[in-house]
Design a protein around this motif. Structure first.
Motif, PDB file in Angstrom:
ATOM      1  N   LEU A   1     -11.490  17.724 -70.756  1.00 37.32           N
ATOM      2  CA  LEU A   1     -12.747  17.616 -70.011  1.00 37.32           C
ATOM      3  C   LEU A   1     -12.562  18.030 -68.555  1.00 37.32           C
ATOM      4  O   LEU A   1     -13.383  18.765 -67.990  1.00 37.32           O
ATOM      5  CB  LEU A   1     -13.269  16.182 -70.095  1.00 37.32           C
ATOM      6  CG  LEU A   1     -14.581  15.875 -69.351  1.00 37.32           C
ATOM      7  CD1 LEU A   1     -15.691  16.797 -69.838  1.00 37.32           C
ATOM      8  CD2 LEU A   1     -14.973  14.414 -69.532  1.00 37.32           C
TER       9      LEU A   1
ATOM     10  N   LEU B   1      -6.391   8.559 -74.914  1.00 35.26           N
ATOM     11  CA  LEU B   1      -7.496   9.508 -74.769  1.00 35.26           C
ATOM     12  C   LEU B   1      -7.125  10.688 -73.865  1.00 35.26           C
ATOM     13  O   LEU B   1      -7.974  11.525 -73.558  1.00 35.26           O
ATOM     14  CB  LEU B   1      -8.723   8.800 -74.187  1.00 35.26           C
ATOM     15  CG  LEU B   1      -9.366   7.712 -75.055  1.00 35.26           C
ATOM     16  CD1 LEU B   1     -10.487   7.020 -74.285  1.00 35.26           C
ATOM     17  CD2 LEU B   1      -9.891   8.303 -76.347  1.00 35.26           C
TER      18      LEU B   1
ATOM     19  N   LEU C   1      -5.094  20.111 -74.596  1.00 34.94           N
ATOM     20  CA  LEU C   1      -4.847  19.114 -75.639  1.00 34.94           C
ATOM     21  C   LEU C   1      -3.354  18.874 -75.831  1.00 34.94           C
ATOM     22  O   LEU C   1      -2.907  17.733 -76.002  1.00 34.94           O
ATOM     23  CB  LEU C   1      -5.477  19.576 -76.964  1.00 34.94           C
ATOM     24  CG  LEU C   1      -7.014  19.639 -76.987  1.00 34.94           C
ATOM     25  CD1 LEU C   1      -7.496  20.287 -78.275  1.00 34.94           C
ATOM     26  CD2 LEU C   1      -7.605  18.232 -76.854  1.00 34.94           C
TER      27      LEU C   1
ATOM     28  N   LEU D   1      -8.270  14.394 -74.571  1.00 35.13           N
ATOM     29  CA  LEU D   1      -9.681  14.642 -74.269  1.00 35.13           C
ATOM     30  C   LEU D   1      -9.943  14.603 -72.774  1.00 35.13           C
ATOM     31  O   LEU D   1     -10.778  15.360 -72.252  1.00 35.13           O
ATOM     32  CB  LEU D   1     -10.561  13.602 -74.982  1.00 35.13           C
ATOM     33  CG  LEU D   1     -10.533  13.628 -76.506  1.00 35.13           C
ATOM     34  CD1 LEU D   1     -11.414  12.517 -77.083  1.00 35.13           C
ATOM     35  CD2 LEU D   1     -10.990  14.989 -77.027  1.00 35.13           C
TER      36      LEU D   1
ATOM     37  N   SER E   1      -8.044  25.524 -73.874  1.00 34.36           N
ATOM     38  CA  SER E   1      -8.372  24.207 -74.423  1.00 34.36           C
ATOM     39  C   SER E   1      -7.205  23.641 -75.231  1.00 34.36           C
ATOM     40  O   SER E   1      -6.940  22.425 -75.197  1.00 34.36           O
ATOM     41  CB  SER E   1      -9.627  24.293 -75.295  1.00 34.36           C
ATOM     42  OG  SER E   1      -9.435  25.215 -76.362  1.00 34.36           O
TER      43      SER E   1
END
Length: 446
Positions: free
Chosen positions: A63, A56, A261, A59, A257
């Motif tokens: 975040l 994960l 990632l 993400l 972003s």
């Protein structure tokens, strides 16, 4: 007689004043750091038991990066760097929003598997609380600056359970080669109070470890000096890896972003194909080194790369825990090659020596060794820390650190400037002549 009385009365009043101020800072930081550490411990326990939890990470980094970018841009990076910048450029003024944002972003990053540390956020949270206290008390800028430095010291003292080393670190890390003696007393008070408040609230500290150290001989001292040289070079590897990662991600002409990632995906590759041990805090590997177990030879390189990716792509956290990981691995590797009987001792010495080289804090690192491992390690740790500090040169894991003195009389570097602004370090004229003479002698000999 009246003049002497006035002088002593003023100094006594200053001691009382800063005892009160520093105690308030210590209490605030002790409570704040405990909340952070317990939240981190609980969240990590809930997540890390899941199989391949680090999948994960894209993400998680996204975040964390979004929280910092949208709510508190000053909370970006590894915490301590921003605090040093605030002390030098804004007299310690730190936005209150940094405190909750840094706490949450760091917990998310570390619990999700990001390779970073917990001390930078603790220092930034401590400094932010001290700055808020300064606003409440409406103190002058010079006193605000002192309070914020107390917050840095208390943050380090509480997060690592080393009140004296934490206090010294706060006044030693700001300027390379100089210490802020005018704030040393309140930093000690804040560090000791913060540590004991956290202790009473159930703060989680590493246990003190007794190590088998070598007998002092001419050869053992030479070996420790070589260990210090190796740790200084390992510190350079970590610093340059961090710089390379930051520059590489900055050059990517992508949306922030997508960088987050991409960084998360790179970390997954490290976890899947290299080892998940290089993700997260890495405390198990550090503990294994202290127990005398061999650490993989490539550990210091992979941890440096994983930390660089995490922080460069938008993750939140500190760098001292990764420094401990890299230092423990460096000392462990040195022992595997030259003195396998001292795997545990050299792992411990490597940990503090690399901190001395990477952060330019040899005194704080030496004291930390004594607080964590006992007085028997003191001469070895101090020697290795000083050598590592010298070998690392005019570089730092904290680019905002200001150069306050020269590391060698044979080198010239402009003092009073942040290390990030140093263009080059040059040999003095007489030393250039000596180098030229050596070259000419070599040519004649050949």
């Amino acid at each position: 007689m009246k003049q002497h009385f006035a002088e002593q009365a003023t100094l006594f009043a200053s001691v009382i004043k800063w005892s009160c101020y520093a105690t308030l800072v210590g209490i605030l930081v002790g409570v704040g750091t405990t909340i952070f550490l317990r939240t981190l411990a609980w969240t990590t326990t809930q997540i890390t038991h899941l199989p391949s939890y680090y999948l994960l990470l894209p993400l998680v980094i996204l975040l964390s990066s979004a929280l910092v970018r949208w709510l508190a841009p000053d909370a970006a990076g590894h915490g301590t760097e921003k605090v040093i910048e605030a002390v030098h450029k804004r007299m310690g003024k730190i936005a209150v929003a940094v405190i909750p944002v840094k706490l949450v972003a760091t917990v998310i990053t570390l619990a999700g598997g990001g390779s970073a540390g917990k001390e930078g956020p603790a220092a930034q949270i401590g400094a932010g609380l001290a700055s808020a206290l300064a606003d409440l008390l409406r103190v002058e800028d010079i006193d605000r600056r002192k309070l914020v430095i107390c917050g840095i010291s208390a943050g380090f003292a509480t997060v690592f359970g080393t009140p004296v080393a934490g206090a010294i670190f706060g006044v030693e890390v700001l300027v390379l080669g100089q210490m802020f003696y005018d704030v040393l007393f309140p930093c000690f008070v804040a560090g000791i109070v913060g540590y004991h408040v956290a202790l009473q609230l159930g703060g989680l500290f590493a246990p003190h470890i007794a190590l088998h150290v070598p007998v002092i001989t001419g050869w053992s001292l030479f070996e420790i000096i070589m260990l210090g040289v190796w740790c200084g070079l390992a510190a350079l590897i970590l610093i340059e890896t961090m710089k390379f990662g930051e520059k590489s991600f900055h050059k990517l002409n992508w949306h922030w972003s997508l960088k987050a990632l991409f960084g998360g995906c790179l970390l997954i590759i490290i976890g899947q194909f290299i080892s998940p041990d290089y993700l997260g805090l890495g405390l198990d590997t550090i503990s294994s080194g202290f127990q005398g177990n061999a650490i993989p030879a490539g550990a210091l390189f992979w941890k440096s790369i994983a930390t660089s990716i995490t922080l460069s792509s938008g993750g939140s956290g500190g760098v001292v825990t990764p420094i401990f990981f890299v230092g423990t691995s460096a000392g462990n590797l040195f022992a595997q090659l030259f003195s396998p009987q001292y795997l545990a001792a050299y792992s411990a010495i490597g940990m503090v020596a690399l901190l001395a080289g990477a952060a330019n804090t040899p005194i704080a690192a030496s004291v930390m060794a004594i607080e964590l491992f006992g007085t028997q390690i003191a001469p070895y740790a101090a020697l290795a820390c000083m050598v590592s500090y010298l070998i690392a040169g005019y570089r730092s894991i904290y680019p905002s650190q200001v150069l306050g003195s020269q590391k060698s009389s044979s080198l010239q570097a402009p003092t009073g400037k942040p290390i990030s602004e140093l263009q080059q370090v040059t040999l003095k004229t007489r030393d250039k002549s000596l180098v030229g003479l050596i070259k000419k002698t070599r040519k004649r000999a050949t």
